[in-house]
Scaffold this motif. Structure first.
Motif, PDB file in Angstrom:
ATOM      1  N   ALA A 128      10.659 -24.566  11.383  1.00 44.80           N
ATOM      2  CA  ALA A 128      10.407 -24.357  11.769  1.00 44.80           C
ATOM      3  C   ALA A 128       9.671 -23.206  12.785  1.00 44.80           C
ATOM      4  O   ALA A 128       8.333 -23.485  13.840  1.00 44.80           O
ATOM      5  N   LEU A 129      10.594 -22.276  12.492  1.00 42.75           N
ATOM      6  CA  LEU A 129       9.939 -21.315  13.078  1.00 42.75           C
ATOM      7  C   LEU A 129       9.000 -20.241  12.789  1.00 42.75           C
ATOM      8  O   LEU A 129       8.910 -20.166  13.903  1.00 42.75           O
ATOM      9  N   GLN A 130       8.361 -20.564  11.941  1.00 44.22           N
ATOM     10  CA  GLN A 130       7.197 -20.438  11.286  1.00 44.22           C
ATOM     11  C   GLN A 130       6.261 -20.960  11.316  1.00 44.22           C
ATOM     12  O   GLN A 130       5.655 -19.955  11.694  1.00 44.22           O
ATOM     13  N   VAL A 131       6.311 -22.006  11.374  1.00 44.31           N
ATOM     14  CA  VAL A 131       5.493 -23.034  12.097  1.00 44.31           C
ATOM     15  C   VAL A 131       5.010 -22.213  13.479  1.00 44.31           C
ATOM     16  O   VAL A 131       3.871 -22.513  14.469  1.00 44.31           O
ATOM     17  N   VAL A 132       6.814 -22.027  14.721  1.00 42.11           N
ATOM     18  CA  VAL A 132       5.629 -21.089  15.371  1.00 42.11           C
ATOM     19  C   VAL A 132       5.357 -20.282  15.598  1.00 42.11           C
ATOM     20  O   VAL A 132       4.364 -19.852  16.449  1.00 42.11           O
ATOM     21  N   PHE A 133       6.045 -19.701  14.983  1.00 44.36           N
ATOM     22  CA  PHE A 133       5.380 -17.830  14.671  1.00 44.36           C
ATOM     23  C   PHE A 133       3.404 -18.251  14.676  1.00 44.36           C
ATOM     24  O   PHE A 133       3.012 -17.745  15.466  1.00 44.36           O
ATOM     25  N   ILE A 134       3.001 -19.335  13.291  1.00 46.34           N
ATOM     26  CA  ILE A 134       2.116 -19.072  13.117  1.00 46.34           C
ATOM     27  C   ILE A 134       1.452 -19.730  14.165  1.00 46.34           C
ATOM     28  O   ILE A 134       0.527 -18.982  14.684  1.00 46.34           O
ATOM     29  N   ALA A 135       1.592 -20.116  14.987  1.00 48.06           N
ATOM     30  CA  ALA A 135       0.853 -21.260  16.025  1.00 48.06           C
ATOM     31  C   ALA A 135       1.065 -20.215  16.942  1.00 48.06           C
ATOM     32  O   ALA A 135      -0.620 -20.060  17.445  1.00 48.06           O
ATOM     33  N   ALA A 136       1.869 -19.358  17.431  1.00 52.89           N
ATOM     34  CA  ALA A 136       1.367 -17.746  18.059  1.00 52.89           C
ATOM     35  C   ALA A 136       0.475 -17.418  17.769  1.00 52.89           C
ATOM     36  O   ALA A 136      -0.075 -17.368  18.871  1.00 52.89           O
ATOM     37  N   ALA A 137       0.150 -16.775  16.871  1.00 57.03           N
ATOM     38  CA  ALA A 137      -0.754 -15.862  16.144  1.00 57.03           C
ATOM     39  C   ALA A 137      -2.705 -17.168  16.316  1.00 57.03           C
ATOM     40  O   ALA A 137      -3.278 -16.778  16.701  1.00 57.03           O
ATOM     41  N   ALA A 138      -2.022 -18.251  16.284  1.00 61.71           N
ATOM     42  CA  ALA A 138      -3.671 -18.765  16.096  1.00 61.71           C
ATOM     43  C   ALA A 138      -3.400 -18.784  17.700  1.00 61.71           C
ATOM     44  O   ALA A 138      -5.159 -19.285  17.354  1.00 61.71           O
TER      45      ALA A 138
END
Length: 142
Positions: A128-138
């Motif tokens: 879940a954290l990784q999805v948040v981090f990738i979404a933030a970069a995107a």
């Protein structure tokens, strides 16, 4: 959890400064890039702090050569990405490069969870954290 706190804190502080009249930070995407920079600076330093470095080396899948070198390389790439997202001319490229880096490094988290090595978040919360981090970069790319 610390990287998430760094991301959110950096974003909120930069956004607040933008609202208070700092023109360079008066844009939500810029504030988000500041948050990403804070997060990646924090995670990059973990690659070089001896105790945390040892844990990261243990997380590298055993079939990969030179886990120590891979940890150093990913730390350097995180530092470069943190700086890159703060420079307007390189911000989009840096964010675009950080996304595949996060995906590749996530594989080490999966491997570590399966092998029960290193401490950290269980794989569900980590995903879940990784999805948040990738979404933030995107989101900085739009």
């Amino acid at each position: 959890m610390e990287p998430l706190i760094a991301l959110i804190t950096g974003f909120l502080v930069a956004g607040l400064l933008g609202l208070l009249g700092v023109d360079a930070l008066d844009d939500w995407q810029v504030a988000l890039r500041v948050g990403l920079a804070c997060m990646f600076l924090l995670t990059a330093f973990a690659h070089f702090q001896p105790r945390l470095r040892a844990e990261l080396i243990d997380m590298v899948p055993p079939e990969l050569p030179r886990p120590d070198l891979l940890v150093t390389l990913t730390g350097v790439l995180e530092l470069a990405g943190a700086v890159g997202v703060l420079i307007p001319a390189t911000a989009r490229l840096a964010a675009a490069c950080l996304i595949p880096l996060m995906i590749v490094m996530y594989a080490a988290n999966v491997s570590a969870a399966r092998r029960h090595v290193a401490q950290g978040d269980p794989i569900g919360p980590r995903t879940a954290l990784q999805v948040v981090f990738i979404a933030a970069a995107a989101l900085t790319l739009v």
